[in-house]
Write an enzyme that holds these catalytic residues in place. Structure first.
Site, PDB file in Angstrom:
ATOM      1  N   VAL A  10       0.974  -1.376   0.067  1.00  0.00           N
ATOM      2  CA  VAL A  10      -0.022   0.231  -0.052  1.00  0.00           C
ATOM      3  C   VAL A  10       0.802   1.284  -0.069  1.00  0.00           C
ATOM      4  O   VAL A  10       0.705   2.320   0.714  1.00  0.00           O
ATOM      5  CB  VAL A  10      -1.045   0.021   1.170  1.00  0.00           C
ATOM      6  CG1 VAL A  10      -2.011  -1.116   0.919  1.00  0.00           C
ATOM      7  CG2 VAL A  10      -0.347  -0.285   2.533  1.00  0.00           C
ATOM      8  N   HIS A  41       9.779  -4.164 -39.503  1.00  0.00           N
ATOM      9  CA  HIS A  41       8.800  -5.193 -39.704  1.00  0.00           C
ATOM     10  C   HIS A  41       9.529  -6.657 -39.759  1.00  0.00           C
ATOM     11  O   HIS A  41      10.376  -6.836 -40.563  1.00  0.00           O
ATOM     12  CB  HIS A  41       8.011  -5.071 -40.746  1.00  0.00           C
ATOM     13  CG  HIS A  41       6.916  -5.977 -41.279  1.00  0.00           C
ATOM     14  ND1 HIS A  41       5.679  -6.157 -40.473  1.00  0.00           N
ATOM     15  CD2 HIS A  41       7.016  -7.140 -41.925  1.00  0.00           C
ATOM     16  CE1 HIS A  41       5.138  -7.459 -40.890  1.00  0.00           C
ATOM     17  NE2 HIS A  41       5.789  -7.949 -41.731  1.00  0.00           N
TER      18      HIS A  41
END
Length: 466
Positions: A270, A445
């Site tokens: 937390v 690519h």
């Protein structure tokens, strides 16, 4: 006797402290670093690095469990928890030795012990053997870091209720786990333990998990984690924990409805508390705000000659932010030209769960709240050939642009390897890139990076593959 007079003394040898000391030495300053526990700090020893080693083991297990989809026969994938933990610890030890070597290589003096301010230009180092060494320096950098935040009634005990430290070295796998907090640390542990077979429940006080992320990315993450079997309870809090012999009964408040949950172990994640205690701030002009040291854009405190970096100061509390602040701080002390203050909006954040999450800059909500007219682009992983070939078609890249200027305001990503990809947008923001330069850039690519390009194109109605 060892030298005790320096140009710069750094208190704390984490990712901010040791970088500051090395940078000072590179610039010809006589530098020393004081460390009370272990070189590399929490990040290297009990944070960033060992958790990524654990998550990598989980990733390998996940791939092995789904090997049949790739035409590979692995009859029954299993894991040895002790070996998983040992690998993580060995990696930390290797890198800690590396930091020690770098400090020695750069001529940085290392003092083992607890460092605290001791009057103007003074640092007192108290060793574990009760020895005391007095150092002096023209400049002192505080880099003492932070520790897990503790909530009343949820205090870690090292056995049933864990902090991140215990969660990284489990002696045995819990069958069930309650994670309190859905920030990066909580989600990473939830992902790790779920992959290894634990029943995991995550409790988040706010209305969605990963609350600092873009709402759309948060929603996609929630859907993915739920499909993996992680139970997510938002707008919920833990009111109390009853610690039994070998499990914990948690009383939860879910929108006014009380629910009991039994779990073998609880991880409390937390937030953090800065290590401002017992470092000699009393009697100085160093000012605190919400428990953290206040600094100017050059990391100077209100006390001349005293600086603070990393988790000790304002958010975001990230290792790479601490390291960058270290360089800015030292460069400014030396008086180098063209030193730029750090812009918190241009610091990328990463969560190494499955799927990964990464972001930089303004979310769509914050951009709108700031009165910006924006263009938003989105492109899914399932439209990318490399993602499909990898067997990772889940995810999305979202980009936010200023509609008038084309400025890249923010980028938000979920999917495979996005923690590596986010740096492309970080560079773009540093270079003040607009959509025009990004569209003119050739992306190789086949790569996942093409998703980044298509998201930019989509913001301007030019996406090709969707």
């Amino acid at each position: 006797m060892a030298e005790t007079s320096f140009d710069i003394v750094v208190i704390g040898a984490g990712p901010g402290g040791y970088v500051a000391a090395i940078r000072a030495a590179q610039l010809g300053l006589k530098a020393a670093v004081v460390e009370r526990e272990h070189l590399g700090g929490i990040c290297l020893n009990w944070g960033c690095i060992p958790t990524k080693a654990l998550l990598r083991s989980a990733e390998v297990l996940r791939l092995a469990q789904h090997a049949a989809a790739f035409g590979i026969d692995i009859p029954k994938a299993s894991f040895d928890l002790a070996k998983v933990v040992k690998r993580s610890r060995d990696i930390s030890a290797q890198l800690q030795a590396g930091v020690k070597h770098l400090l020695k290589k750069n001529g940085v003096a290392v003092f083992a012990g607890r460092g605290r301010l001791a009057g103007k230009g003074g640092v007192q180092v108290s060793g574990k053997d009760k020895s005391v060494v007095e150092l002096s320096a023209r400049h002192i950098i505080l880099a003492t870091g932070a520790r897990p935040r503790v909530l009343p009634g949820l205090e870690p005990d090292g056995r049933l209720v864990w902090s991140y430290k215990e969660a990284m070295v489990p002696a045995a796998m819990p069958k069930s786990l309650l994670v309190v907090g859905s920030g990066a640390i909580g989600i990473e542990f939830a992902s790790f333990y779920r992959t290894l077979g634990a029943e995991v429940t995550v409790v988040e006080l706010l209305d969605r998990i990963l609350p600092v992320e873009d709402a759309e990315i948060s929603a996609l993450a929630s859907k993915s984690f739920a499909q993996q079997g992680i139970k997510l309870m938002t707008s919920a809090s833990v009111k109390s924990l009853k610690r039994n012999a070998d499990d914990v009964l948690a009383m939860l408040d879910c929108g006014g409805k009380r629910i009991e949950l039994l779990a073998d172990r609880v991880i409390v994640a937390v937030g953090i508390s800065a290590n401002v205690e017992d470092i000699g701030l009393e009697g100085s002009k160093v000012r605190l705000e919400k428990g953290h040291v206040v600094v100017d854009p050059w990391l100077q405190t209100d006390e001349p000659g005293i600086y603070a970096i990393g988790d000790l100061t304002q958010p975001p509390w990230l290792a790479h932010k601490a390291s960058h602040e270290a360089v800015i701080c030292v460069d400014k002390i030396v008086g180098l030209p063209h030193v730029h203050p750090l812009d918190p909006a241009k610091i990328p954040g990463c969560t190494y769960s499955h799927p990964q999450i990464a972001s930089i800059g303004l979310t769509e909500e914050r951009a709108k709240a700031g009165g910006r007219e924006i263009r938003v682009g989105r492109f899914p992983f399932q439209g990318n050939g490399k993602a499909i070939a990898l067997g990772e078609p889940e995810g999305m890249v979202k980009t936010v642009f200023d509609a008038r200027t084309g400025e890249l305001l923010g980028a938000h990503m979920i999917g495979a390897e996005v923690t590596e990809m986010i740096q492309g947008y970080a560079i773009a923001q540093t270079l003040e890139t607009t959509e025009a330069e990004l569209m003119a850039t050739v992306f190789p690519h086949p790569t996942l990076s093409e998703i980044m390009a298509e998201s930019v194109l989509d913001a301007y109605g030019r996406a090709v593959h969707i």
